[in-house]
Design a protein around this motif. Sequence first.
Motif, PDB file in Angstrom:
ATOM      1  N   HIS A   5       0.827  -1.271   0.099  1.00  0.00           N
ATOM      2  CA  HIS A   5       0.035   0.096   0.015  1.00  0.00           C
ATOM      3  C   HIS A   5       0.928   1.077   0.028  1.00  0.00           C
ATOM      4  N   MET A  29      -4.138   6.157  -0.841  1.00  0.00           N
ATOM      5  CA  MET A  29      -3.425   4.803  -0.606  1.00  0.00           C
ATOM      6  C   MET A  29      -3.599   3.877  -1.668  1.00  0.00           C
ATOM      7  N   LEU A 124       2.879  -1.038   4.391  1.00  0.00           N
ATOM      8  CA  LEU A 124       2.497   0.226   4.146  1.00  0.00           C
ATOM      9  C   LEU A 124       4.040   0.997   3.655  1.00  0.00           C
TER      10      LEU A 124
END
Length: 204
Positions: A5, A29, A124
Amino acid sequence: MTLYHYLDDSGDPGLSGSEASSSHFVLAMVQMAQRAAIPELATMRKALYMGTSFEFKFHSARPHQKALFFKTIQTIPFQVRAVVIDKARLGAGFARMNGQELTVEFICRLVFRAPPSDIANDVLIIDSATSPLIRTLRLRLSNECRKLERVRPFKKIVGSDSSREDGLQLADMLAGAIRHYAMGIQPEYYQTFVGKIVDLWEVS
């Protein structure tokens, strides 16, 4: 399977109300299956006669570059979740937050809007994220997961330089297009990827 992400923003998170501060702040995102160079972006750089290190950034891209970019990404497999914050409509509870606090708050809220089956033990990658922001975000996510009895959304949170990450360049361009769309500017760019948006949360 681990998903990646890529998170970037558009506008600024400051709530000072100064003329230099943007009216809207967007976090986008982008979810992709792997952390790797995007072949379509390499092809675009060649078509635009740009070097292999050319970085796509919404605020500095020229109209013909944006037109080709948003046409080309339609064939790239990705999904995007985004939050649009109209600062003038934020409640009084946010008034004392600084930029980092506001950013962490809305990253967390955006992440937990997704069902656990969509984001779980993933990675992330945040554009230019500082160590304090990453630590604060990791702690906040962990606390919320305990409260919700939910699997952690990310097994790893890292900051990275967008000049070396095609995924972050994609997130930057999408965030900029979403903010302009929310402000009533150049909606045609947003329309090229609206089918890839799984969550567009407009805070007002």
